[in-house]
Write an enzyme that holds these catalytic residues in place. Structure first.
Site, mmCIF file in Angstrom:
data_model
loop_
_atom_site.group_PDB
_atom_site.id
_atom_site.type_symbol
_atom_site.label_atom_id
_atom_site.label_comp_id
_atom_site.label_asym_id
_atom_site.label_seq_id
_atom_site.Cartn_x
_atom_site.Cartn_y
_atom_site.Cartn_z
ATOM 1 N N ALA A 66 -24.599 -74.659 -40.553
ATOM 2 C CA ALA A 66 -24.139 -73.526 -39.756
ATOM 3 C C ALA A 66 -22.810 -73.075 -40.350
ATOM 4 C CB ALA A 66 -23.967 -73.968 -38.310
ATOM 5 N N GLY A 112 -27.206 -77.587 -40.079
ATOM 6 C CA GLY A 112 -28.209 -76.591 -39.689
ATOM 7 C C GLY A 112 -29.232 -76.325 -40.793
ATOM 8 N N GLU A 115 -31.673 -79.059 -40.435
ATOM 9 C CA GLU A 115 -32.369 -78.801 -39.164
ATOM 10 C C GLU A 115 -33.395 -77.679 -39.327
ATOM 11 O OE1 GLU A 115 -28.478 -78.586 -37.136
ATOM 12 O OE2 GLU A 115 -29.363 -79.889 -35.617
ATOM 13 N N GLU A 135 -22.346 -83.369 -39.267
ATOM 14 C CA GLU A 135 -21.592 -82.789 -38.140
ATOM 15 C C GLU A 135 -20.491 -83.697 -37.601
ATOM 16 O OE1 GLU A 135 -24.842 -82.482 -38.556
ATOM 17 O OE2 GLU A 135 -25.438 -80.416 -38.127
HETATM 18 N N1 COA Z 1 -19.956 -73.013 -43.410
HETATM 19 C C1 COA Z 1 -19.130 -72.100 -43.933
HETATM 20 N N2 COA Z 1 -18.811 -72.041 -45.242
HETATM 21 C C2 COA Z 1 -19.381 -72.974 -46.044
HETATM 22 C C3 COA Z 1 -20.242 -73.962 -45.559
HETATM 23 C C4 COA Z 1 -20.536 -73.959 -44.189
HETATM 24 N N3 COA Z 1 -21.351 -74.841 -43.627
HETATM 25 N N4 COA Z 1 -20.616 -74.739 -46.604
HETATM 26 C C5 COA Z 1 -20.020 -74.251 -47.690
HETATM 27 N N5 COA Z 1 -19.268 -73.182 -47.360
HETATM 28 C C6 COA Z 1 -18.446 -72.342 -48.248
HETATM 29 C C7 COA Z 1 -17.162 -73.059 -48.650
HETATM 30 O O1 COA Z 1 -16.176 -72.901 -47.627
HETATM 31 C C8 COA Z 1 -16.822 -72.314 -49.915
HETATM 32 O O2 COA Z 1 -16.271 -71.060 -49.570
HETATM 33 P P1 COA Z 1 -14.990 -70.464 -50.381
HETATM 34 O O3 COA Z 1 -15.456 -70.381 -51.812
HETATM 35 O O4 COA Z 1 -14.771 -69.135 -49.732
HETATM 36 O O5 COA Z 1 -13.885 -71.464 -50.181
HETATM 37 C C9 COA Z 1 -18.186 -72.035 -50.530
HETATM 38 O O6 COA Z 1 -19.129 -72.132 -49.468
HETATM 39 C C10 COA Z 1 -18.594 -73.041 -51.591
HETATM 40 O O7 COA Z 1 -18.478 -74.334 -51.048
HETATM 41 P P2 COA Z 1 -17.589 -75.513 -51.684
HETATM 42 O O8 COA Z 1 -17.253 -76.465 -50.601
HETATM 43 O O9 COA Z 1 -16.483 -74.930 -52.488
HETATM 44 O O10 COA Z 1 -18.680 -76.161 -52.678
HETATM 45 P P3 COA Z 1 -18.724 -77.673 -53.191
HETATM 46 O O11 COA Z 1 -19.761 -77.700 -54.253
HETATM 47 O O12 COA Z 1 -17.349 -78.170 -53.502
HETATM 48 O O13 COA Z 1 -19.245 -78.534 -51.936
HETATM 49 C C11 COA Z 1 -20.678 -78.963 -50.045
HETATM 50 C C12 COA Z 1 -20.548 -78.334 -51.439
HETATM 51 C C13 COA Z 1 -22.039 -78.574 -49.504
HETATM 52 C C14 COA Z 1 -20.595 -80.498 -50.162
HETATM 53 C C15 COA Z 1 -19.535 -78.460 -49.121
HETATM 54 O O14 COA Z 1 -19.525 -77.041 -49.187
HETATM 55 C C16 COA Z 1 -19.682 -78.852 -47.673
HETATM 56 O O15 COA Z 1 -19.380 -79.991 -47.317
HETATM 57 N N6 COA Z 1 -20.091 -77.877 -46.816
HETATM 58 C C17 COA Z 1 -20.168 -78.095 -45.397
HETATM 59 C C18 COA Z 1 -21.350 -78.947 -45.024
HETATM 60 C C19 COA Z 1 -21.370 -79.175 -43.544
HETATM 61 O O16 COA Z 1 -20.538 -79.862 -42.972
HETATM 62 N N7 COA Z 1 -22.391 -78.602 -42.906
HETATM 63 C C20 COA Z 1 -22.603 -78.785 -41.498
HETATM 64 C C21 COA Z 1 -22.042 -77.663 -40.735
HETATM 65 S S1 COA Z 1 -22.292 -77.910 -39.014
#
Ligand code: COA
Length: 260
Positions: A66, A112, A115, A135
């Site tokens: 999400a 999400g 999910e 989460e």
């Molecule tokens: N919501 C909003 N933005 C998200 C996102 C999410 N769930 N997942 C990734 N993004 C965004 C990042 O903020 C980043 O944005 P920016 O370039 O404007 O800063 C962009 O997507 C790229 O992500 P980044 O974190 O730089 O890539 P990465 O390769 O270093 O890491 C992940 C990849 C997937 C490990 C990491 O993005 C992450 O942990 N995301 C969240 C996962 C999460 O907790 N999901 C559950 C949500 S309830």
């Protein structure tokens, strides 16, 4: 159908839906959830479409969860509403569709995103896929059915390990757990899913709709499980842990949870 965050194409009786926010790793904001609802409703009502393949845009992510930026400022009532409306519009909706949806898990499927894949009827992953429910690392719990569908798919013990650790598993482990049905090379994933969809599309759509209904009717998930998840998800939004977890993510640092 014209959408901002989706790309839709057709090949004979199969539709391909691509979630297209690659710069945000296809994170699900409200707009995308609304568009997916609209697209899936129309495709399910379309007599020509017999199966659907769903994937994320780009090579890196199916859906990274999400949209954290969108919900970070929400309070408990908004949190509850976010989970309830999302479950209604997308996650429960997809599960009940009569047109089978195959999730092509082409990279990260987190929160999400996992999910959504779990609400689909079939999941196939590429070798680079990583799946998890992170989460609790944000001070919240899965709110789109993850606490219910993950135990049903892989068993309670494995599900609790994934939910409580927030750790990701790779595609091979997901295959071993039965979380995905098959694993392919990234470059073969889409064709592999489209071929399976074409095979399904040759069968009786009426019988397929009944088969999905019958499988759903036998589900061990009760409505009270989904309701408990929605209530707990909302409660988390009022906590200091939630404020710290979401702020830390947006500030790109590790959270320091104030705790119980
Ligand atoms: N919501 C909003 N933005 C998200 C996102 C999410 N769930 N997942 C990734 N993004 C965004 C990042 O903020 C980043 O944005 P920016 O370039 O404007 O800063 C962009 O997507 C790229 O992500 P980044 O974190 O730089 O890539 P990465 O390769 O270093 O890491 C992940 C990849 C997937 C490990 C990491 O993005 C992450 O942990 N995301 C969240 C996962 C999460 O907790 N999901 C559950 C949500 S309830």
């Amino acid at each position: 159908m014209k959408f901002k965050n989706l790309k839709i194409s057709r090949q004979e009786r199969v539709a391909k839906v691509v979630i297209d926010r690659p710069k945000k790793l296809n994170a699900l904001n409200r707009k995308t959830i609304g568009e997916l609802h609209e697209a899936f409703s129309a495709l399910d009502d379309d007599p020509e479409i017999r199966a659907i393949v769903l994937r994320g845009s780009g090579p890196k992510a199916f859906v990274a969860g999400a949209d954290i930026a969108e919900f970070a400022s929400f309070g408990p009532a908004e949190g509850r509403e976010l989970a309830a409306s999302g479950q209604d519009l997308l996650f429960n909706f997809v599960e009940k569709m009569h047109t089978p949806v195959i999730a092509a898990v082409n990279g990260f499927a987190l929160g999400g995103g996992l999910e959504l894949a779990m609400a689909c009827h079939i999941r196939i992953a590429s070798h680079n896929a990583r799946m998890g429910l992170p989460e609790v690392s944000l001070g919240v719990i899965p709110g789109y059915g993850g606490t219910q569908r993950l135990p049903e798919l892989i068993g309670r013990g494995r599900a609790l390990e994934m939910i409580l650790s927030g750790a990701m598993i790779d595609a091979e482990r997901a295959l071993e757990f039965g979380l995905v049905n098959q694993v392919t090379a990234l470059e073969d994933l889409e064709n592999h899913c489209l071929q399976l969809a074409q095979k399904i599309a040759k069968n009786s759509p009426v019988a397929i709709g009944h088969a999905i209904n019958a499988v759903n009717a036998g589900s061990r998930i009760s409505n009270s499980g989904f309701q408990a998840e929605i209530a707990a998800f909302g409660t988390c939004f009022g906590t200091a842990d939630f404020a710290e977890g979401t702020t830390a993510f947006l500030e790109k640092r590790k959270p320091d949870f104030p705790g119980k």
